[in-house]
Design a protein around this motif. Sequence first.
Motif, PDB file in Angstrom:
ATOM      1  N   LEU B 142      16.474  24.857   1.459  1.00 59.83           N
ATOM      2  CA  LEU B 142      15.265  25.106   2.235  1.00 59.83           C
ATOM      3  C   LEU B 142      15.597  25.375   3.690  1.00 59.83           C
ATOM      4  O   LEU B 142      16.684  25.009   4.163  1.00 59.83           O
ATOM      5  N   GLY B 144      16.606  27.985   4.941  1.00 56.58           N
ATOM      6  CA  GLY B 144      17.777  28.843   5.060  1.00 56.58           C
ATOM      7  C   GLY B 144      19.117  28.230   4.736  1.00 56.58           C
ATOM      8  O   GLY B 144      20.159  28.861   4.960  1.00 56.58           O
ATOM      9  N   GLY B 145      19.147  27.022   4.200  1.00 55.19           N
ATOM     10  CA  GLY B 145      20.446  26.423   3.869  1.00 55.19           C
ATOM     11  C   GLY B 145      20.331  25.340   2.815  1.00 55.19           C
ATOM     12  O   GLY B 145      19.231  24.893   2.472  1.00 55.19           O
ATOM     13  N   PHE B 146      21.478  24.905   2.306  1.00 55.85           N
ATOM     14  CA  PHE B 146      21.484  23.798   1.366  1.00 55.85           C
ATOM     15  C   PHE B 146      21.138  22.508   2.102  1.00 55.85           C
ATOM     16  O   PHE B 146      21.431  22.352   3.291  1.00 55.85           O
TER      17      PHE B 146
END
Lengths: 290, 290
Positions: B142, B144-146
């Motif tokens: 979420l 833009g990233g883990f």
Amino acid sequence: MKKFGGIDAGGTTFKCVVAGQDGTIFEQARFPSLDSAQTLKACISFFTRHLDSISGLGIASFGPIDIDPTSSRYGQILETPKKGWSGVNLKSGFDNALGVNCVVNTDVNGALLGEMQWGRAQGVNSAAYVTIGTGIGAGIFLNGGFVGAPTHPEFGHIRLERHQHDDFEGICSIHRNCLEGLASAPALSARFGPTKDMDINHKGWEIESWYLAQACLSLYLTIRPDRIILGGGIMLANGLLDKVRNETEKLLNGYTDMKSSEIEQLIVTPGLGDNAGVLGAVCLAIQAQR
Amino acid sequence: MKKFGGIDAGGTTFKCVVAGQDGTIFEQARFPSLDSAQTLKACISFFTRHLDSISGLGIASFGPIDIDPTSSRYGQILETPKKGWSGVNLKSGFDNALGVNCVVNTDVNGALLGEMQWGRAQGVNSAAYVTIGTGIGAGIFLNGGFVGAPTHPEFGHIRLERHQHDDFEGICSIHRNCLEGLASAPALSARFGPTKDMDINHKGWEIESWYLAQACLSLYLTIRPDRIILGGGIMLANGLLDKVRNETEKLLNGYTDMKSSEIEQLIVTPGLGDNAGVLGAVCLAIQAQR
């Protein structure tokens, strides 16, 4: 130094401040939030007096509320049991009366932002702010943004394992075994009377800390935040924070090798105390200026 | 078209593929992961044959594993009950033998990435991939990233409310009432025998879906993902997905106004099936090239 206005729009009280970019509070006022029109009028009157000195206005509000800036209902309080407040649009109310373009977010996202700027979550990559009061909710920040935008999560309704000595049916009309139903202020007082009369050894705190520890465990195992801030009126109870930390450690049971000292770093109360929300609202206004 | 290597490093099997940038699989092989040295040797031999054709190698591995690229142990399997695998460094093993610079992430982060690229989580802003097999774990993406980087969450150990007809003590040696302890494949077979012999009306599926629904509820209320993908061997059971959706709807009990059709959109099985992990590993390699 530029100054900004902030409103912590709570279910009981609206707090208004004028503060500097460093979080210094110059002016403040509190208004009971009974009648929506009267409350807004009182806040508008306060800010009208300080309108020349502020560069923006932020609002951190109780919910449910539309916080999607692209929505036609942005700033509007949605269907709420709080009488006379469903459908009230805070943003248009203040924008129209004051000629500003205010920013609106949830009370917990606001408080979290305040804590990240000036409180106990400074310099972290991820954090959660959980408020335990009339209701329970959480704001979560990770990977550079709030979680759940353009709406917000409903962490207060996660399901819990019941304490073995707790047969209370819960005060949530929707979920029997949810966090808010079992651990909010009304849930506590329904079982044990006024919380201010419960001393530190009252069995109610054992039950409460077991539920709040489950909430911390769930947050920790799901999103691994660097910090979990437990705020709201209930957390003012003497010794409760330590009980929650201890229960969380017991529940983890050595898993992930968390040491007691690391749990103390992980789970804290607000550095800004009662001002987390209203200073967070100021932060919202500052961010919007950038 | 460029080709990439991918390894789904599982506790039972290592799957290796050579695939194109569009996810087309050109070559594949599977090796049992009994002895660590033999398993790595077999995989290295496979990729040595295809070394000229691949532009990078990605590994999505069982854990616990160090996935922090800045760590001196990056790619190393940490303390694990799986005999002979604690301390094995997958990255250095493959880098040294093949002269590559491979990328390592968790099996669930890999599978999630595969599903976001080519499966059932295409075009979403946030998603969770939960594997339900020998163990239970989740990868979450979420903002833009883990979630949890540079480590990873341990969602398999969240605490659950017990099913009223379930007095099984759980198979997790650390937590009595955790998701993995009550709902993993070994937990199911310890109570009910081989899951392949359990027909759709077996009461074990009622209990299993109640636990998996609590997991979905918890993810939904905490992070509001656009998609929850339930993968792993257990989810191949006929009719289980629908049972989990139904139980989740019952637990929500109308809260947040989720309709049945929205729950069907929210909770799905992997579009890439058994290949989610290995194609996710390919995605890791592709991303590293950018």
